[in-house]
Design an enzyme around this catalytic site. Sequence first.
Site, mmCIF file in Angstrom:
data_model
loop_
_atom_site.group_PDB
_atom_site.id
_atom_site.type_symbol
_atom_site.label_atom_id
_atom_site.label_comp_id
_atom_site.label_asym_id
_atom_site.label_seq_id
_atom_site.Cartn_x
_atom_site.Cartn_y
_atom_site.Cartn_z
ATOM 1 N N LYS A 69 0.646 -1.297 -0.047
ATOM 2 C CA LYS A 69 -0.045 -0.040 0.123
ATOM 3 C C LYS A 69 0.834 1.433 0.088
ATOM 4 O O LYS A 69 0.257 2.395 -0.382
ATOM 5 C CB LYS A 69 -0.790 -0.088 1.161
ATOM 6 C CG LYS A 69 -2.166 -0.875 1.036
ATOM 7 C CD LYS A 69 -3.231 -0.471 0.170
ATOM 8 C CE LYS A 69 -4.570 -1.285 0.203
ATOM 9 N NZ LYS A 69 -5.599 -0.692 -0.589
ATOM 10 N N SER A 323 0.701 -9.780 -0.275
ATOM 11 C CA SER A 323 0.329 -8.316 -0.305
ATOM 12 C C SER A 323 0.758 -7.750 0.967
ATOM 13 O O SER A 323 0.959 -6.351 0.836
ATOM 14 C CB SER A 323 -0.963 -7.986 -0.720
ATOM 15 O OG SER A 323 -1.927 -8.778 -0.110
#
Length: 421
Positions: A69, A323
């Site tokens: 992110k 992720s």
Amino acid sequence: MSKTHNSKKINKSWVNKIKLSDIFKAERNLRSSDLVFPVVLKYCNTLSMKYGAKFYHAMETSQQVKSFKIRGAYNAIFNLNDSQRKHGVICASAGNHAQGVAISATKLGVKSFICMPSNAPLSKIAATKNFGGNVILAKEPLFDSAYKLSKELAKSKGYVEIPPFDSVDVIAGQATIALEILQKWQDVDTFVVPIGGGGLISGIASFAKIFNPNIRIIGVQSEHFPAMKMSFKKNKIISYNTGLPTLADGCAVKTPGNITFDIISHLVDDIVTVTEKEIIDAIATLSFSGKIVVEGAGAMPTAAVLSNKVKFRKNEKVVLMVSGGNIDPIKYICSLLSGAESLHMKSRIKIKIEDAKRLSLFNTILAKNNSSAIDLISEKIVSSNSKFGELFLALFYPDKNNIESVKSQLAKNKFNFSLIK
């Protein structure tokens, strides 16, 4: 490149909002900072041996915020003009985007305000504050509640919104992952990517399909939050959630984004869902076999493989996106214990250990077999300081070969033990 499955044909009249120039600009922005590290690919021998394809984990857990992110967040804030920066930025996030915005804003000298769902993991809340973010908790345990609050505050206070996924700058930042991977490994056949709002998979698909239209892009969602899959199948945006929580809290999104849905509907080949149990098993597998600490969202691509939700051909080169690794410690421990049980990586034994010498020998046997033990009475890891006598232990090991070797060596050294249920 191996002979792969037929990938989706791209509509030549469709225009992607994410341009190649946006992605290369994002790469330059990220490289100008010491906050973002190049993605690391880690070969997964366990999955490769079992399924015949060549699996690689793309380790975005190596970032400072333990998540991809930071890429989109930094790129979006970097692209703001001086006037926008002075107003401060705001975002809605389950945790990882929050940390990305907080650390990026702090680095660039911008104030940040972070709206999080009421059930956001304590570890993510604490980390966001440590990175300089001002955390504001929404009243409900859904991303959509935090998103609504951030919109209201942006309007009333004049803060600049940094969307978690539905933004050209954010998606372009996430696309740099595919750029980095394909610059070094041009023969990738398939990307398997977790989906919440769709920013990560939109970015990866945007670059990968330009690089090679035959690359297959597979998305994975939690069964409890399948809105993007439903939208993908119906070819229109559908808001939906089951009302049930998910361990993949970073992907607990009820409504797909407009930009991300548009990209996914044109570039992604398929979307599958995984159960909570399958996510737990994947977390345990990644930990025991790969020594990878991963959160629920980051485990979903591996879960899709382990549960045979996606088919692969022999020697197909597959990238599984890991992720993020920001999982609450209690949830992580519970996932390991539960996953080890269902994956047959755990056994219970009753064993007699007479003295320190025998305890040392027992621990040596475990260490040689990459195994460990917990005393079921004291709930402590068996070590050189453990007590002697008759012990009831839980053994943990990577696969059945390890436990068979442990049993054989215990018998060879005349330990008095038995397996218990």
